[in-house]
Write a protein that holds these residues in place. Structure first.
Motif, PDB file in Angstrom:
ATOM      1  N   UNK A   3       0.866  -0.620  -0.074  1.00  0.00           N
ATOM      2  CA  UNK A   3       0.211   0.179  -0.173  1.00  0.00           C
ATOM      3  C   UNK A   3       0.865   1.554   0.323  1.00  0.00           C
ATOM      4  N   UNK A   4       2.085   1.245  -0.267  1.00  0.00           N
ATOM      5  CA  UNK A   4       3.161   2.607  -0.263  1.00  0.00           C
ATOM      6  C   UNK A   4       3.515   2.296  -1.585  1.00  0.00           C
ATOM      7  N   UNK A   5       4.524   3.489  -2.389  1.00  0.00           N
ATOM      8  CA  UNK A   5       4.871   3.278  -3.265  1.00  0.00           C
ATOM      9  C   UNK A   5       6.428   3.209  -3.176  1.00  0.00           C
ATOM     10  N   UNK A   6       7.230   3.267  -4.085  1.00  0.00           N
ATOM     11  CA  UNK A   6       8.831   2.754  -3.171  1.00  0.00           C
ATOM     12  C   UNK A   6       9.299   3.203  -3.321  1.00  0.00           C
ATOM     13  N   UNK A   7       9.177   4.701  -3.663  1.00  0.00           N
ATOM     14  CA  UNK A   7       9.610   6.598  -2.491  1.00  0.00           C
ATOM     15  C   UNK A   7       8.946   6.092  -0.507  1.00  0.00           C
ATOM     16  N   UNK A   8       8.101   5.546  -0.926  1.00  0.00           N
ATOM     17  CA  UNK A   8       7.058   5.872   0.371  1.00  0.00           C
ATOM     18  C   UNK A   8       7.618   4.813   1.723  1.00  0.00           C
ATOM     19  N   UNK A   9       8.516   3.770   0.797  1.00  0.00           N
ATOM     20  CA  UNK A   9       8.587   2.659   2.248  1.00  0.00           C
ATOM     21  C   UNK A   9       9.884   2.975   2.606  1.00  0.00           C
ATOM     22  N   UNK A  10       9.892   3.168   3.974  1.00  0.00           N
ATOM     23  CA  UNK A  10      10.668   2.489   4.886  1.00  0.00           C
ATOM     24  C   UNK A  10      11.592   1.270   5.251  1.00  0.00           C
ATOM     25  N   UNK A  11      13.048   0.435   4.666  1.00  0.00           N
ATOM     26  CA  UNK A  11      13.630  -0.338   4.875  1.00  0.00           C
ATOM     27  C   UNK A  11      14.900   0.166   5.813  1.00  0.00           C
ATOM     28  N   UNK A  12      14.390  -1.230   6.560  1.00  0.00           N
ATOM     29  CA  UNK A  12      15.491  -1.571   7.834  1.00  0.00           C
ATOM     30  C   UNK A  12      16.938  -2.038   7.305  1.00  0.00           C
ATOM     31  N   UNK A  13      18.344  -1.655   7.334  1.00  0.00           N
ATOM     32  CA  UNK A  13      18.965  -2.923   7.322  1.00  0.00           C
ATOM     33  C   UNK A  13      20.120  -2.518   8.184  1.00  0.00           C
ATOM     34  N   UNK A  14      19.721  -4.110   9.357  1.00  0.00           N
ATOM     35  CA  UNK A  14      20.338  -4.603  10.572  1.00  0.00           C
ATOM     36  C   UNK A  14      21.881  -4.629   9.974  1.00  0.00           C
ATOM     37  N   UNK A  15      23.688  -4.769  10.663  1.00  0.00           N
ATOM     38  CA  UNK A  15      24.233  -5.267  10.060  1.00  0.00           C
ATOM     39  C   UNK A  15      24.759  -4.951   9.007  1.00  0.00           C
ATOM     40  N   UNK A  16      26.080  -4.114   8.491  1.00  0.00           N
ATOM     41  CA  UNK A  16      26.079  -3.280   7.395  1.00  0.00           C
ATOM     42  C   UNK A  16      27.370  -4.134   6.867  1.00  0.00           C
ATOM     43  N   UNK A  17      27.865  -5.381   7.107  1.00  0.00           N
ATOM     44  CA  UNK A  17      29.210  -5.741   6.217  1.00  0.00           C
ATOM     45  C   UNK A  17      29.041  -6.008   4.845  1.00  0.00           C
ATOM     46  N   UNK A  18      29.022  -7.156   4.588  1.00  0.00           N
ATOM     47  CA  UNK A  18      29.182  -6.722   2.817  1.00  0.00           C
ATOM     48  C   UNK A  18      27.809  -7.292   2.099  1.00  0.00           C
ATOM     49  N   UNK A  19      27.445  -7.611   2.612  1.00  0.00           N
ATOM     50  CA  UNK A  19      25.621  -8.321   2.108  1.00  0.00           C
ATOM     51  C   UNK A  19      25.061  -6.611   2.844  1.00  0.00           C
ATOM     52  N   UNK A  20      24.843  -6.324   4.025  1.00  0.00           N
ATOM     53  CA  UNK A  20      24.063  -5.081   4.458  1.00  0.00           C
ATOM     54  C   UNK A  20      24.620  -4.053   3.966  1.00  0.00           C
ATOM     55  N   UNK A  21      25.802  -3.507   3.939  1.00  0.00           N
ATOM     56  CA  UNK A  21      26.175  -2.351   2.812  1.00  0.00           C
ATOM     57  C   UNK A  21      25.596  -2.631   1.409  1.00  0.00           C
ATOM     58  N   UNK A  22      25.793  -3.981   0.730  1.00  0.00           N
ATOM     59  CA  UNK A  22      25.572  -3.925  -0.214  1.00  0.00           C
ATOM     60  C   UNK A  22      23.570  -4.286  -0.568  1.00  0.00           C
ATOM     61  N   UNK A  23      23.119  -4.531  -0.135  1.00  0.00           N
ATOM     62  CA  UNK A  23      21.755  -4.520   0.857  1.00  0.00           C
ATOM     63  C   UNK A  23      21.325  -2.129   0.453  1.00  0.00           C
ATOM     64  N   UNK A  24      22.336  -1.335   1.266  1.00  0.00           N
ATOM     65  CA  UNK A  24      21.887  -0.337   1.413  1.00  0.00           C
ATOM     66  C   UNK A  24      22.322   0.408   0.669  1.00  0.00           C
ATOM     67  N   UNK A  25      22.953   0.076   0.234  1.00  0.00           N
ATOM     68  CA  UNK A  25      23.009   0.739  -1.439  1.00  0.00           C
ATOM     69  C   UNK A  25      22.122  -0.072  -3.051  1.00  0.00           C
ATOM     70  N   UNK A  26      21.982  -1.003  -2.627  1.00  0.00           N
ATOM     71  CA  UNK A  26      20.043  -1.043  -3.995  1.00  0.00           C
ATOM     72  C   UNK A  26      19.250  -0.416  -3.005  1.00  0.00           C
ATOM     73  N   UNK A  27      18.885  -0.585  -2.265  1.00  0.00           N
ATOM     74  CA  UNK A  27      17.990   0.345  -1.650  1.00  0.00           C
ATOM     75  C   UNK A  27      17.763   1.912  -1.900  1.00  0.00           C
ATOM     76  N   UNK A  28      18.911   1.948  -1.640  1.00  0.00           N
ATOM     77  CA  UNK A  28      18.853   4.106  -1.430  1.00  0.00           C
ATOM     78  C   UNK A  28      18.824   4.478  -3.420  1.00  0.00           C
TER      79      UNK A  28
END
Length: 591
Positions: A3-28
């Motif tokens: 029920x939200x657009x991509x821009x409205x969606x809030x996504x958290x990433x816990x753990x900013x190691x190799x996988x977490x940092x990569x996910x952070x970049x893709x989400x941004x």
């Protein structure tokens, strides 16, 4: 999305190691509002530097992610991705904490690759809102990831997770769960052996990675993969496998342990087997110039190829296309004529495919001659022996080459598994002998393992490097040890894969699929074995096992039994994967 657009969606990433940092970049990049959480302030500072560097490079046209050590900042998140260490207690504790922080509608995604998902889902206290996000290697746009529910996961939670991965540009890998875990174990043992090879000083990390990429068609070499996954995560994965199985092949290489102690963790820390800038891009190392103490070597003009099999014909074709006057010597007039006809047919096919111009074909035909007497090699500048992997045969041929060829001519063997010095010693000119291990098909494959014995002279090495460059090949230097680089790493990996069929109720096709779709390998281990030939693979394993007993080269009984029964792979129409047509790819097929 939920029920939200991509821009409205809030996504958290816990753990900013190799996988977490990569996910952070893709989400941004996808436009989500992102909150990155890590309790390590040094990790937060490192990620902040990289986010800023990417932003200055124009990577972001929207607000950058929020970075914090406060897990309470996830109270408003629609989805939270847990990307902490692959440890059941650590992940369970975190998911339980998230349950107390987040709204009841928040969907949790856990990145576990091997832990029991149902157990983690119940630890979260909201199993209906917890989903697995299985990644066999760090995510990147166009990469693969599987959304894995349990029997308790609600349909809307599954939909939210799938919509998110689609927005990130991740495609389903469709990897069977057990096969994914077994494939991960194969890869961990493979990269661990590569780390041991570096520590032994056998070859540099870049040479090993180049050899495995070009020789096997891998998307990245084993040392680069360690950097991508993170030295700490590879070390932890190996340790867990070693403790669970008691198998020494999973004992982390001492080099990985020392890197872990120093904090050189790979791409995430900016230093591992390679160096990385603040955006996470690898910093290319300057190639050291080759220094030759004497006068410049005279260029090669006349190349001889001894043999008439697939490898000999391919090398002769590559030499002729490159403009060298080329003489192929076979053991009979009939073999010589058949070889010439085969090469001419191959050249015509290359023209049809646009790989060679008509003028290039005409030049290659003019450069190529065949003979059935080794006397035709008398004035060659370089002779490349390319006969069967039989030590006595090769030694007898080099004894004759030593008598026939002019002084100063270079003599090379294409052996894939035998010691070069043992093959070439009867020639009686050790400073002018070396190994040139081409890969099949020789006109196409870019790699040549350039093998020097303790007695090989600098002139021979320099001339051979230049020769390979003229052929359009990449020469990777390595010392004279059976298996060189590629086979030394490839065949224990293949043997490990076969042993899985004895140790686990797993389908070969599922393991191949996990390697191909999860890790991006051009072929899974069983398809590759069928392509190389089980008989050829068995012979190479026996040779390596003789040279390095109890080092992982012991031929699996299953391979010996299959070869006895005529299951040789594609060449016989039946192999481990069953009846199958020949597969074409960049993976190596040793000659």
């Amino acid at each position: 999305m939920h029920r939200k657009t991509v821009e409205e969606t809030v996504v958290g990433v816990v753990g900013l190691g190799t996988v977490g940092e990569a996910l952070l970049g893709l989400l941004s990049e996808a436009g989500c509002r992102v909150v990155g959480v890590d309790r390590d302030l040094d990790v937060l500072a490192r990620v902040e530097r990289r986010v800023k560097a990417r932003g200055e490079g124009g990577a972001f046209d929207r607000p950058p992610p929020t970075l914090t050590a406060d897990i309470g900042s996830l109270a408003e998140a629609d989805l939270v991705i847990e990307a902490v260490d692959e440890d059941l207690a650590v992940k369970s504790t975190l998911l339980h904490r998230l349950h107390g922080v987040c709204a009841g509608t928040t969907v949790f995604l856990t990145t576990t690759a091997s832990l029991p998902l149902f157990r983690l889902a119940t630890a979260s206290r909201r199993p209906e809102r917890t989903v697995g996000l299985r990644l066999l290697r760090p995510p990147a746009a166009g990469g693969r990831a599987d959304v894995v529910p349990t029997s308790l996961t609600s349909d809307d939670a599954i939909s939210a997770a799938r919509e998110l991965t689609a927005a990130l540009g991740l495609e389903p890998a469709a990897v069977e769960v057990q096969a994914g875990g077994l494939a991960t174990g194969l890869v961990h043992a493979f990269v661990n052996r590569a780390a041991v090879m570096v520590a032994q000083g056998f070859a540099a990390a870049q040479d090993i990675d180049t050899a495995m990429r070009l020789g096997c068609g891998l998307p990245s070499g084993p040392l680069q993969l360690i950097d991508e996954l993170g030295v700490d995560e590879v070390h932890a994965g190996l340790t867990a496998l070693c403790e669970r199985t008691g198998d020494a092949r999973y004992r982390p290489a001492p080099l990985l342990s020392s890197m872990l102690d120093r904090g050189t963790l790979g791409r995430k820390s900016g230093q591992g087997f390679y160096r990385y800038d603040d955006t996470g891009r690898r910093i290319a190392a300057a190639d050291a110039p080759r220094v030759h103490g004497g006068s410049p070597a005279a260029p090669l003009e006349h190349v001889g190829v001894l043999g008439s099999g697939t490898m000999a014909r391919g090398i002769a074709e590559a030499c002729a296309v490159a403009g060298f006057r080329t003489t192929l010597v076979a053991r009979s007039p009939q073999k010589a004529s058949a070889s010439l006809a085969f090469i001419e047919k191959s050249l015509a096919k290359a023209v049809r495919r646009g790989k060679v111009t008509p003028a290039g074909e005409a030049q290659a035909r003019a450069c190529l001659t065949t003979a059935d007497d080794m006397v035709a090699l008398a004035d060659c500048d370089l002779v490349i022996e390319a006969v069967a992997e039989d030590l006595l045969l090769k030694r007898s041929l080099f004894a004759r080459l030593g008598r026939v060829c002019r002084p100063g001519a270079l003599l090379a063997t294409t052996t894939s598994s035998l010691p070069v010095a043992a093959c070439t010693e009867p020639a009686g000119r050790p400073e002018d002998t070396l190994g040139l291990h081409f890969f099949n098909p020789a006109p196409v494959m870019k790699l040549v393992e350039l093998v020097r014995t303790p007695a090989t002279g600098e002139r021979a090495v320099d001339v051979a490097h230049a020769f390979c460059g003229t052929l359009g090949k990449v020469a990777v230097a390595c010392p004279d040890r059976a298996g060189f680089i590629v086979n030394h790493l490839l065949f224990p990996y293949l043997a490990d894969a076969v042993r899985l069929l004895d140790e686990h109720a797993v389908d070969a096709a599922d393991v191949d699929g996990a390697m191909e779709r999860g890790f991006g390998y051009p072929m899974g281990p069983f398809t590759l074995l069928d392509s190389i030939g089980l008989d050829v693979s068995l012979a190479i394993l026996r040779c390596l096992d003789t040279e390095f007993p109890k080092s992982g080269y012991e031929p699996p009984v299953l391979v010996e039994e299959l070869v006895e029964q005529g299951f040789l792979g594609h060449k016989s129409g039946r192999g481990i994967r069953g009846p199958r047509e020949r597969v074409s790819s960049g993976a190596t097929r040793n000659g």
